[in-house]
Scaffold this motif. Structure first.
Motif, PDB file in Angstrom:
ATOM      1  N   LEU A  82      30.922   0.992 -27.484  1.00 49.98           N
ATOM      2  CA  LEU A  82      31.680  -0.025 -28.231  1.00 49.98           C
ATOM      3  C   LEU A  82      32.562   0.643 -29.286  1.00 49.98           C
ATOM      4  CD1 LEU A  82      32.207  -2.972 -29.272  1.00 49.98           C
ATOM      5  CD2 LEU A  82      30.193  -2.704 -30.689  1.00 49.98           C
ATOM      6  N   LEU A 106      26.233   0.899 -28.180  1.00 50.38           N
ATOM      7  CA  LEU A 106      26.932   0.854 -29.472  1.00 50.38           C
ATOM      8  C   LEU A 106      27.995   1.963 -29.554  1.00 50.38           C
ATOM      9  CD1 LEU A 106      27.344   0.002 -32.432  1.00 50.38           C
ATOM     10  CD2 LEU A 106      25.314   1.287 -33.033  1.00 50.38           C
ATOM     11  N   SER A 126      33.827   3.569 -29.265  1.00 53.12           N
ATOM     12  CA  SER A 126      34.960   4.294 -28.690  1.00 53.12           C
ATOM     13  C   SER A 126      35.987   3.355 -28.071  1.00 53.12           C
ATOM     14  CB  SER A 126      34.459   5.286 -27.633  1.00 53.12           C
ATOM     15  OG  SER A 126      33.946   4.565 -26.538  1.00 53.12           O
ATOM     16  N   ALA A 127      35.610   2.087 -27.868  1.00 55.59           N
ATOM     17  CA  ALA A 127      36.520   1.162 -27.191  1.00 55.59           C
ATOM     18  C   ALA A 127      37.228   0.227 -28.159  1.00 55.59           C
ATOM     19  CB  ALA A 127      35.736   0.323 -26.172  1.00 55.59           C
ATOM     20  N   THR A 128      37.088   0.454 -29.446  1.00 54.40           N
ATOM     21  CA  THR A 128      37.684  -0.437 -30.445  1.00 54.40           C
ATOM     22  C   THR A 128      38.334   0.401 -31.541  1.00 54.40           C
ATOM     23  OG1 THR A 128      35.550  -1.532 -30.171  1.00 54.40           O
ATOM     24  CG2 THR A 128      37.129  -2.646 -31.551  1.00 54.40           C
ATOM     25  N   GLU A 129      39.367  -0.169 -32.162  1.00 49.64           N
ATOM     26  CA  GLU A 129      40.025   0.554 -33.251  1.00 49.64           C
ATOM     27  C   GLU A 129      40.036  -0.277 -34.527  1.00 49.64           C
ATOM     28  OE1 GLU A 129      42.228   0.313 -30.415  1.00 49.64           O
ATOM     29  OE2 GLU A 129      41.677   2.249 -29.598  1.00 49.64           O
TER      30      GLU A 129
END
Lengths: 479, 226
Positions: free
Chosen positions: B128, B125, B130-133
């Motif tokens: 996830l 989680l 850190s990989a989405t804005e």
């Protein structure tokens, strides 16, 4: 006469003349801290066309996606046909035709297969698909795979997809792009027919001359705000012949019909492209060989590790299939067109998960054959007891995997994130399924694996039901 | 609000001081394991606080999807981070306890396995997150946070399929004998549960506040740059 409002009604949709179709008030939308829309307000009435001009990157596509309910605004109000999109999504989506600069079509299907798919998702009769293909000049190209089409024919197919259900509101993002003179003339005629029939239109362009004679109002999207364009153009719709009305009887499909249409699409794409199953099968074979070799080819060790080895193999293969399934949806942004259709979002997840379930089950059976041959594990006499374990395990894996696959696909790390999310989440299922498989392979009856099957079943029921509910939220992010 | 914040720090230092004092001065020394058993109070307290954090992530996830407010998203993210930290400390204190007790740092037994699986799920989680804005990050993390918490009972049930050697504190041991804690040990444990809950609240609150401030700074920078 419209009896409710007291206004004279006009057009094929029975919208009262000048009825407000779209009201956007103070819409804000940003990405990564950068505001793209900064308080956009817009009202569009029945029979009216509004052109939105703006250079590349000005936010035209974002605005149209927000108006099409495919992107939630950060702030502001949007009402379509007098309704709040958040409370009546499907019924509103049924009345919108949307295109963007991407094709929103399945690259692996033909022109006709794509149009038939979207016709069934909008409840449009198949005879109308043929009528539209004739009218748009697509008929000779109907058997061509979309991936191989030229830019112009791709654009026509995209436009026909949006026009098929004859929606009262068209939201078209640079619709003339890629069309030759003849195609542009055809589109101009279709749009004028749409407006004369009482439809509303919002279209974006960066070439004002394209919308001359179509748009009553021309607005400029600048710094995230809509301002009147200095040279508004007047429509010229006099003296034209009445339009041929297509697509009157539109009844969006129910859950089952939508699921079946989407499942057929999945099967058809796989039958035509053969991209997923062979790759998954090869992955499974490689995994079995890899495990056997790294375990030193000790038959006793391999046999005792067989349940774990098999379920690890199934998981690797499943992740390959789940990733590929999302890649198919991302190609030409086809998923966006499905999300724009008036179908239950649960049906979209269920169809995808059902196809994944079938692929995983097929790979499991293939892996059992490979294990029988390569590892000398006597599986076939126990196949009857193994099948319920495989069914339950695959169902949970495919349902949760499809949801997490959609989540992973919407991130920067899409290639690596699915295993990081799915494997830890599915570990209870894998522990249960591997231990149940172990008991069956030991020759114990299936009921001896009841505690393990309970865990696998609980995972499928709890996480599967949650996935169906939560997919709506994921779908709202346009993935 | 400020008054509540001001009260949290004394509550944290007070409860932690009391808990430490009780663990070393009030609770009796365990007959078999000796002083090393005293790590039990920290271990169980952290485990409880980690569960509270994951529950907060779950509630914040539901509220994020309902209201789409940044504050709920930040609370969910903060609780997940704190939960991972506390759960990681549970694994660490467990290993420190296991080495002298079982002779190994790690064994695949139900509670340990369940705690490790939980850690892996919530680490996913965080990756996830850190990989989405933007809004996607908000929605996706809420969805995965809800799924992860619903998965917790299944994780614990699946881990019970494995053979267990963990001490049974409440209920019956594998031989069916009733187990129980000395009253002084129980009191100490309860104080530790309280202290760790306060610790969890302080950490989550601070992290969520930091997240909200970070958002504000980014918005101001974007507004200035526009």
């Amino acid at each position: 006469m419209d009896t409710r409002s007291g206004k004279p009604s006009a057009g094929r949709w029975g919208l009262p003349v000048d009825e407000v179709v779209l009201v956007a008030e103070d819409l804000w939308k940003g990405f990564g801290g950068r505001a793209v829309l900064r308080g956009v307000s817009l009202t569009v009435r029945a029979g009216e066309a509004v052109a939105v001009l703006g250079p590349n990157g000005s936010g035209k596509t974002t605005l149209l996606r927000v108006l099409a309910t495919l992107l939630l605004p950060d702030a502001g109000q949007l009402r379509l046909f007098g309704q709040d999109p958040s409370s009546s999504g499907a019924s509103i989506r049924a009345r919108i035709g949307f295109t963007t600069h991407e094709a929103l079509l399945y690259g692996g299907l033909t022109v006709e297969e794509n149009l038939r798919l979207f016709a069934s998702l909008y409840g449009v009769k198949t005879t109308q698909v043929e009528a539209w293909m004739h009218k748009s000049g697509l008929w000779p190209r109907r058997g061509e795979v979309v991936r191989m089409l030229s830019r112009g024919w791709l654009q026509r197919t995209t436009l026909v997809r949006a026009l098929l259900p004859a929606p009262p509101l068209l939201l078209l993002d640079e619709p003339f792009t890629g069309l030759d003179a003849e195609g542009a003339g055809w589109l101009r005629g279709v749009l004028l027919d749409h407006l004369r029939a009482g439809g509303a239109l919002v279209l974006s362009t960066h070439r004002p001359e394209e919308v001359e004679g179509i748009a009553r109002r021309v607005l400029l999207l600048e710094s995230g705000r809509l301002i009147p364009h200095p040279k508004p153009s007047e429509p010229n719709r006099d003296g034209q012949t009445p339009p041929t009305i297509l697509g009157r009887d539109v009844r969006p499909p129910g859950f089952g019909a939508a699921l079946w249409a989407l499942l057929q699409k999945e099967l058809r794409i796989e039958l035509k492209t053969r991209e997923v199953l062979p790759a998954m099968g090869l992955m499974a074979l490689v995994a079995i060989v890899l495990f056997s070799v790294t375990m030193g080819l000790d038959p006793a060790l391999v046999r005792s590790a067989a349940p774990g080895l098999l379920w690890t193999t199934f998981t690797f293969a499943a992740m390959l299939g789940l990733s590929r399934a999302q890649a198919v949806e991302r190609e030409r942004a086809a998923a966006l067109a499905v999300l724009a259709a008036p179908v239950d979002r649960g049906a979209i997840l269920a169809a995808k998960a059902t196809s994944q379930f079938l692929w995983i089950l097929a790979i499991e059976l293939l892996s059992l054959v490979a294990s029988e041959v390569l590892l000398n594990i006597d599986l076939w006499p126990r196949l009857g007891s193994l099948l319920p374990v495989l069914f339950l395990g695959s169902a949970g894996l495919s349902l949760v995997g499809t949801l997490l696959g959609a989540v992973a696909a919407g991130t920067r790390l899409r290639e690596v994130l699915l295993p990081l999310l799915l494997v830890p989440m599915a570990l209870p299922l894998l522990i249960g399924a591997a231990r149940a498989t172990g008991k069956v392979l030991e020759g114990l009856p299936l009921w001896a694996a009841w505690p393990e099957l309970r865990v696998v079943g609980a995972f499928g029921i709890i996480l599967g039901a949650a996935s169906l509910v939560l997919f709506e939220a994921v779908a709202e992010e346009g993935v | 609000m400020r008054r509540a914040e001001a009260a949290l720090w004394p509550a944290l230092f007070g409860s932690m001081s009391l808990a430490l004092a009780m663990a070393f001065l009030y609770a009796p020394t365990e007959r078999v394991m000796g002083d090393v058993q005293r790590i039990f109070y920290v271990h169980v307290g952290l485990w409880w606080a980690a569960l509270v954090s994951f529950f907060l992530t779950f509630v914040a996830g539901i509220q994020t999807l309902r209201t789409r407010k940044d504050a709920w998203d930040e609370l969910g993210g903060a609780a997940a981070e704190v939960g991972v930290l506390l759960n990681g400390l549970v694994l660490l204190t467990g290993a420190i306890w296991a080495r002298p007790t079982w002779g190994v740092w790690w064994t695949w037994e139900p509670q340990l396995t369940a705690t490790l699986l939980t850690e892996l799920v919530y680490l996913g989680l965080l990756v996830l997150r850190s990989a989405t804005e933007g809004e996607r990050a908000r929605t996706f993390c809420a969805v995965v946070g809800i799924l992860a918490f619903l998965n917790l009972p299944v994780v614990f049930f699946s881990a019970r399929l494995l053979r267990g050697v963990h001490p049974v504190v409440f209920g019956e041991d594998p031989a069916g004998r009733p187990t129980g804690l000395d009253p002084a040990m129980l009191h100490t444990l309860l104080v530790w549960l309280l202290a760790c809950t306060v610790l969890c609240g302080v950490l989550v609150g601070l992290r969520a506040q930091l997240g909200l401030l970070d958002r504000r700074v980014r918005r101001l920078r974007a507004a200035r740059g526009a």
